[in-house]
Design a protein around this motif. Structure first.
Motif, short mmCIF file in Angstrom:
data_model
loop_
_atom_site.label_atom_id
_atom_site.label_comp_id
_atom_site.label_asym_id
_atom_site.label_seq_id
_atom_site.Cartn_x
_atom_site.Cartn_y
_atom_site.Cartn_z
N LYS A 181 0.74 -0.95 -0.10
CA LYS A 181 -0.06 -0.27 0.03
C LYS A 181 0.83 1.30 -0.11
O LYS A 181 1.95 1.23 0.40
CB LYS A 181 -1.00 0.04 1.11
CG LYS A 181 -1.61 -1.14 1.27
CD LYS A 181 -2.73 -1.39 2.52
CE LYS A 181 -3.63 -2.69 2.72
NZ LYS A 181 -3.45 -3.11 4.02
N GLU A 182 0.13 2.41 -0.28
CA GLU A 182 0.90 3.52 -0.35
C GLU A 182 1.85 4.01 0.81
O GLU A 182 3.13 4.11 0.85
CB GLU A 182 0.08 4.68 -0.68
CG GLU A 182 0.91 6.05 -0.99
CD GLU A 182 -0.24 7.20 -1.30
OE1 GLU A 182 -1.31 7.17 -1.01
OE2 GLU A 182 0.14 7.97 -1.97
N GLU A 183 1.14 3.56 2.19
CA GLU A 183 1.62 3.97 3.31
C GLU A 183 3.14 3.14 3.59
O GLU A 183 4.12 3.34 4.52
CB GLU A 183 0.89 3.76 4.51
CG GLU A 183 0.41 2.40 4.78
CD GLU A 183 -1.05 2.12 4.08
OE1 GLU A 183 -1.37 2.69 3.15
OE2 GLU A 183 -1.86 1.57 4.88
N HIS A 184 3.04 1.93 2.59
CA HIS A 184 4.27 1.09 3.15
C HIS A 184 5.53 1.80 2.43
O HIS A 184 6.87 1.32 2.61
CB HIS A 184 4.06 -0.17 2.37
CG HIS A 184 3.07 -1.02 3.01
ND1 HIS A 184 2.24 -1.90 2.30
CD2 HIS A 184 2.80 -1.24 4.41
CE1 HIS A 184 1.34 -2.26 3.40
NE2 HIS A 184 1.80 -1.82 4.46
N LEU A 185 5.51 2.78 1.34
CA LEU A 185 6.71 3.17 0.81
C LEU A 185 7.63 3.91 1.73
O LEU A 185 8.79 3.68 1.50
CB LEU A 185 6.13 4.45 -0.27
CG LEU A 185 5.44 4.02 -1.61
CD1 LEU A 185 4.90 5.16 -2.30
CD2 LEU A 185 6.53 3.36 -2.36
N LYS A 186 7.03 4.49 2.86
CA LYS A 186 8.17 5.04 3.95
C LYS A 186 8.64 3.97 4.54
O LYS A 186 9.74 4.24 5.49
CB LYS A 186 7.35 6.12 4.74
CG LYS A 186 6.05 5.54 5.57
CD LYS A 186 5.52 6.50 6.29
CE LYS A 186 4.20 6.18 7.33
NZ LYS A 186 3.29 5.70 6.53
N MET A 187 8.25 2.66 4.69
CA MET A 187 8.76 1.67 5.30
C MET A 187 10.15 0.86 4.76
O MET A 187 10.81 0.14 5.20
CB MET A 187 7.67 0.61 5.62
CG MET A 187 6.75 1.02 6.64
SD MET A 187 5.51 -0.09 6.89
CE MET A 187 6.02 -1.52 7.53
N ILE A 188 10.17 1.18 3.37
CA ILE A 188 11.31 0.46 2.71
C ILE A 188 12.55 1.41 2.44
O ILE A 188 12.17 2.81 2.31
CB ILE A 188 10.70 -0.27 1.40
CG1 ILE A 188 10.17 0.99 0.50
CG2 ILE A 188 9.59 -1.00 1.61
CD1 ILE A 188 9.87 0.55 -1.21
N LYS A 189 13.57 0.91 1.93
CA LYS A 189 14.83 1.56 1.60
C LYS A 189 14.40 2.63 0.50
O LYS A 189 13.72 2.22 -0.45
CB LYS A 189 15.75 0.69 1.37
CG LYS A 189 16.73 -0.26 2.48
CD LYS A 189 17.63 -0.72 1.78
CE LYS A 189 17.91 -2.29 2.71
NZ LYS A 189 18.89 -3.10 2.28
N SER A 190 15.25 3.78 0.58
CA SER A 190 15.16 4.69 -0.66
C SER A 190 15.86 3.52 -1.72
O SER A 190 15.41 4.37 -3.00
CB SER A 190 15.98 5.89 -0.39
OG SER A 190 17.32 5.41 0.07
N SER A 191 16.40 2.85 -1.69
CA SER A 191 17.22 2.05 -2.82
C SER A 191 16.21 1.06 -3.31
O SER A 191 16.61 0.22 -4.25
CB SER A 191 18.55 1.85 -2.78
OG SER A 191 18.63 1.10 -1.33
#
Ligand code: CP
Length: 353
Positions: free
Chosen positions: A292-302
């Motif tokens: 989900k969109e909110e998971h984007l902040k949980m993964i590495k920038s790479s």
């Protein structure tokens, strides 16, 4: 490519031959030390992958100009391909079709067995032998496991063998999807796949793409895999045994959030309910396995997000514009790497390189 009869070295009937370990029958699908029929991801060595990446890169570059595109389209203008898709497909079909056209090949297609003489009772064997009367290559997708191998085995025992490319067979393998997946990892990681942590998510039990991609991991060093799935759709034991035999560490979990921050790549898949025997997919809550969109902040920038597509709900469309979402590039990579594979099969790679 010379059309010579490849002898059935095992001298066995199909049922016995099919049961053999792959190591014992691999050379039956090779010719002159090269792959002749591309049926299994295990056939793809590191050396071959590197060569195909190079050919694909050259093809995309050369065809940017009309002069270059015309040259590439002259290379196989004397060859014909049959696209036999007895199971629905959008991107595998279109990417193979356009890959053939990039190389100048003429193409024929059957996209639905109900439009072939199979409805009059013609056997699968006679159907594919008929294709081989007209074309130089069969690219096939079929719902039955082992169907592409059966076709290759049959044709290799006739006086008109032609190469067969597996574009997805049952639940077992989708080797050219694995090829485009690994090409995407290669491009995104700038050639450095070694050491990466890959998370595979979804219906792993019935997903042929994750099976084929797992096999390709044998070619890389210090890779680790996290399999994330509902307990009903865990990765099959034969793949886990393969990973163990190749010293590739893996974990299995139902807790997607716990592995998100550690991932270098997340490979999402949809529920494969076309393989349901009695509606078993409906009994499983698949929502914990959505990105989900909110998971984007949980993964590495790479960290990159892949999906073989088509998707349903497992990746929110709001994620699409994030630069880490590479699945649209991934499907386009499929056309170039499939063109590279066809070029290799017909031995024209040096003209491209
Ligand atoms: N990834 C894949 O095989 O997609 P299609 O079913 O659309 O070909």
């Amino acid at each position: 490519m010379e059309k010579t009869i490849i002898k059935n070295k095992s001298n066995q009937n199909w049922e016995d031959f099919f049961k053999l370990d792959l190591d014992r029958k691999m050379d039956f699908y090779e010719k002159d030390g090269k792959i002749y029929d591309c049926l299994f991801a295990q056939q793809l060595s590191k050396e071959l992958l590197e060569s195909l990446f190079d050919i694909a890169d050259k093809l995309r570059k050369t065809t940017k100009t009309k002069e270059g595109a015309d040259f590439i389209a002259s290379l196989l203008s004397h060859k014909k391909a049959m696209l036999y898709f007895a199971q629905p497909s959008t991107r595998t079909f279109l990417s193979f079709l356009n890959a053939c056209h990039i190389l100048g090949m003429k193409t024929s297609e059957i996209r639905d067995s109900s439009t072939s003489s199979e409805v009059k009772g013609e056997s699968h064997d006679d159907t594919v032998r008929t294709f081989s009367s007209y074309v130089d290559l069969i690219i096939m997708r079929h719902p039955a496991p082992g169907s592409a191998e059966r076709t290759a085995w049959l044709l290799n025992n006739t006086n008109r063998p032609i190469p067969v490319l597996n574009a997805g067979s049952g639940k077992d393998q989708h080797p050219t999807q694995a090829l485009l997946d690994i090409y995407t990892l290669h491009r995104q990681f700038k050639g450095h796949i070694d050491g990466k942590r890959i998370v595979m998510v979804g219906d792993l039990k019935r997903g042929r793409t994750v099976r084929s991609l797992s096999y390709l991991m044998k070619n890389y060093k210090n890779i680790s895999i996290d399999f994330v799935s509902p307990k009903e759709f865990k990765m099959e034991q034969d793949i886990l045994d393969f990973l163990k035999a190749h010293n590739i560490p893996y974990t299995e979990t139902e807790d997607f959030a716990s592995v998100m921050p550690k991932a270098d790549a997340i490979y999402m898949t949809r529920i494969q309910d076309e393989h349901d025997a009695s509606g078993e997919s409906k009994k499983v809550d698949y929502s914990p396995f959505y990105f989900k969109e909110e998971h984007l902040k949980m993964i590495k920038s790479s960290c990159i997000l892949l999906h073989p597509l088509p998707r349903r709900f497992e990746i929110d469309a709001k994620v699409d514009n994030d630069e880490r979402a590479v699945y649209w590039r991934q499907e386009r990579n499929g056309m170039w790497i499939r063109a590279a594979l066809i070029a290799y099969i017909f031995g024209i790679e040096n003209k491209i390189k």
